[in-house]
Design a protein around this motif. Structure first.
Motif, PDB file in Angstrom:
ATOM      1  N   PRO A 182      13.021  -5.715   9.212  1.00 48.35           N
ATOM      2  CA  PRO A 182      13.946  -5.616   8.069  1.00 48.35           C
ATOM      3  C   PRO A 182      13.663  -6.652   6.999  1.00 48.35           C
ATOM      4  O   PRO A 182      13.801  -6.365   5.798  1.00 48.35           O
ATOM      5  N   ASP A 183      13.290  -7.868   7.409  1.00 42.21           N
ATOM      6  CA  ASP A 183      12.989  -8.905   6.420  1.00 42.21           C
ATOM      7  C   ASP A 183      11.784  -8.526   5.567  1.00 42.21           C
ATOM      8  O   ASP A 183      11.770  -8.754   4.351  1.00 42.21           O
ATOM      9  N   THR A 184      10.758  -7.941   6.205  1.00 44.53           N
ATOM     10  CA  THR A 184       9.570  -7.524   5.456  1.00 44.53           C
ATOM     11  C   THR A 184       9.915  -6.407   4.482  1.00 44.53           C
ATOM     12  O   THR A 184       9.478  -6.411   3.329  1.00 44.53           O
ATOM     13  N   ILE A 185      10.710  -5.445   4.944  1.00 42.39           N
ATOM     14  CA  ILE A 185      11.123  -4.342   4.067  1.00 42.39           C
ATOM     15  C   ILE A 185      11.905  -4.886   2.875  1.00 42.39           C
ATOM     16  O   ILE A 185      11.687  -4.483   1.724  1.00 42.39           O
ATOM     17  N   LEU A 206      11.188   4.874   1.163  1.00 41.44           N
ATOM     18  CA  LEU A 206       9.841   5.338   1.514  1.00 41.44           C
ATOM     19  C   LEU A 206       8.882   4.215   1.869  1.00 41.44           C
ATOM     20  O   LEU A 206       7.809   4.468   2.432  1.00 41.44           O
ATOM     21  N   ILE A 207       9.232   2.976   1.541  1.00 36.64           N
ATOM     22  CA  ILE A 207       8.290   1.873   1.725  1.00 36.64           C
ATOM     23  C   ILE A 207       7.801   1.777   3.171  1.00 36.64           C
ATOM     24  O   ILE A 207       6.585   1.755   3.419  1.00 36.64           O
ATOM     25  N   PRO A 208       8.688   1.728   4.173  1.00 33.96           N
ATOM     26  CA  PRO A 208       8.171   1.621   5.554  1.00 33.96           C
ATOM     27  C   PRO A 208       7.488   2.891   6.034  1.00 33.96           C
ATOM     28  O   PRO A 208       6.618   2.828   6.913  1.00 33.96           O
ATOM     29  N   VAL A 209       7.840   4.042   5.471  1.00 36.07           N
ATOM     30  CA  VAL A 209       7.254   5.309   5.925  1.00 36.07           C
ATOM     31  C   VAL A 209       5.789   5.391   5.518  1.00 36.07           C
ATOM     32  O   VAL A 209       4.898   5.620   6.348  1.00 36.07           O
TER      33      VAL A 209
END
Length: 380
Positions: free
Chosen positions: A3-6, A363-366
């Motif tokens: 979550p922190d990276t996202i 969409l970033i993590p996807v």
């Protein structure tokens, strides 16, 4: 991806969104991307590729393929309409195609690589300028620096409004249409508006060409014979009542699925324009801008992306229908096994290039996960 990276990538996306730069002008964006790559431990960071292009190389030091993940740097000359806190700060310019989101997904790959080096080969993260004009990928490939990073495989994505959020569509073979802007200048002779017979007006030729050119390609099924011609701009003379016009300008976009069909469409369009100009006693000049060749997905690269979606739990649909919009990513397929996938931005999401479009942060993590899985299948 934690979550922190996202959250960190989302903040970065918003910062990039606020400072869009147009095709060929991406100097500050490129400088920031280069700094971000260095901070993530890239072994080599190349800059100034094909203009303001950047590449970050993560090298295993072992023999193996070079795999590229590519995204785009440029924004659009469109005034953004948004209530978001991170709305564009540059009047008349906006990241209204999602390239800001594409950049942070590729930086998300760099985040992964910082702590997970490939076991063989190397990863090249490509940040390409001037995609919107069709010139960026060509300039990137012919730059002497490209020889240092030329990939064996290349992957990219584009977000796609109209497709369910987070779902993927993938197409083997033709994936994005070829297109080009045809600029036609008709030249006659001005005269006093009270004596139009003493001049040579291009008005009748212009009026004749608009429907005839549109009739050369009326769309239809997206197969090898598909052709679409769209009149996008017309201008006749000067805005005055005292002068019969002596010049006209017409802009038409030509679009086909196949490069071969584009060449035949060009021949048809130029023949029509030349004949019309001759019949009306006019001079004629034709030039082309925003030239995109067809983007074609290589079967093995498509299979890798399809399997990567399955590994990451992303719904993927294989389709036989390419997208009508154009993409210069196909240039990388001249040297590598390359494929682009489309990542859904939502069924009711504003369309690309709309003034109220904004890239969905969900969409970033996807996209990052699909890219990472594709790299792992080749380099681990």
């Amino acid at each position: 991806m934690t979550p922190d990276t996202i959250a960190r990538l989302t903040r970065l996306r918003h910062a990039l969104h606020q400072a869009p730069e147009l095709s060929g002008q991406e100097e500050q964006t490129a400088a920031r991307i280069a700094d971000e790559l260095r901070a993530r431990g890239a072994d080599t960071v190349l800059t100034g590729i094909g203009g303001h292009g950047v590449a970050g190389v993560f090298d295993s030091g072992q023999v193996g393929p070079t795999v590229a993940i590519r995204c785009e740097l440029d924004g659009l000359p469109i005034q953004e309409q948004s209530d978001a806190e991170y709305v564009s700060r540059i009047p008349g310019k906006g990241h209204l195609c999602g390239h800001d989101g594409h950049m942070v997904m590729v930086l998300g790959v760099a985040d992964y690589l910082r702590g997970n080096r490939p076991k063989k080969g190397r990863v090249v993260l490509i940040f390409q300028p001037a995609e919107e004009t069709g010139q960026g990928a060509i300039a990137y490939r012919v730059d002497p620096q490209f020889a240092k990073i030329a990939p064996d495989y290349a992957f990219s994505l584009h977000n796609l409004p109209g497709l369910a959020l987070g779902e993927v569509e993938l197409c083997e073979g033709p994936a994005n249409c070829a297109s080009r802007g045809m600029r036609i200048v008709l030249t006659g002779k001005t005269s006093h508006a009270s004596a139009p017979q003493d001049g040579v007006s291009p008005a009748a030729a212009l009026a004749s060409l608009m429907p005839q050119l549109a009739g050369l390609g009326q769309g239809g099924f997206l197969d090898a014979d598909f052709a679409l011609t769209t009149v996008t701009h017309a201008n006749l003379g000067e805005p005055t009542f005292g002068v019969a016009p002596g010049e006209a300008e017409l802009w038409v976009t030509l679009r086909t699925v196949a490069d071969e069909r584009m060449q035949s469409l060009i021949v048809e369009a130029e023949a029509l324009v030349d004949k019309t100009a001759t019949d009306h006693g006019l001079g004629c000049e034709i030039s082309y801008e925003d030239v995109f060749e067809a983007c074609v997905n290589e079967p093995e690269a498509v299979d890798i992306l399809n399997q990567s979606c399955a590994k990451t739990g992303v719904s993927c649909t294989l389709t036989a229908s390419p997208q009508k919009f154009s993409e210069d990513f196909g240039q990388f397929g001249k040297d590598a096994k390359a494929a682009m996938f489309w990542l859904g931005a939502g069924t009711a999401h504003p369309q690309l290039h709309n003034p109220d479009y904004d890239f969905p942060d969900e969409l970033i993590p996807v996209g990052t996960a699909v890219f990472v899985a594709s790299l792992r299948s080749l380099l681990w």
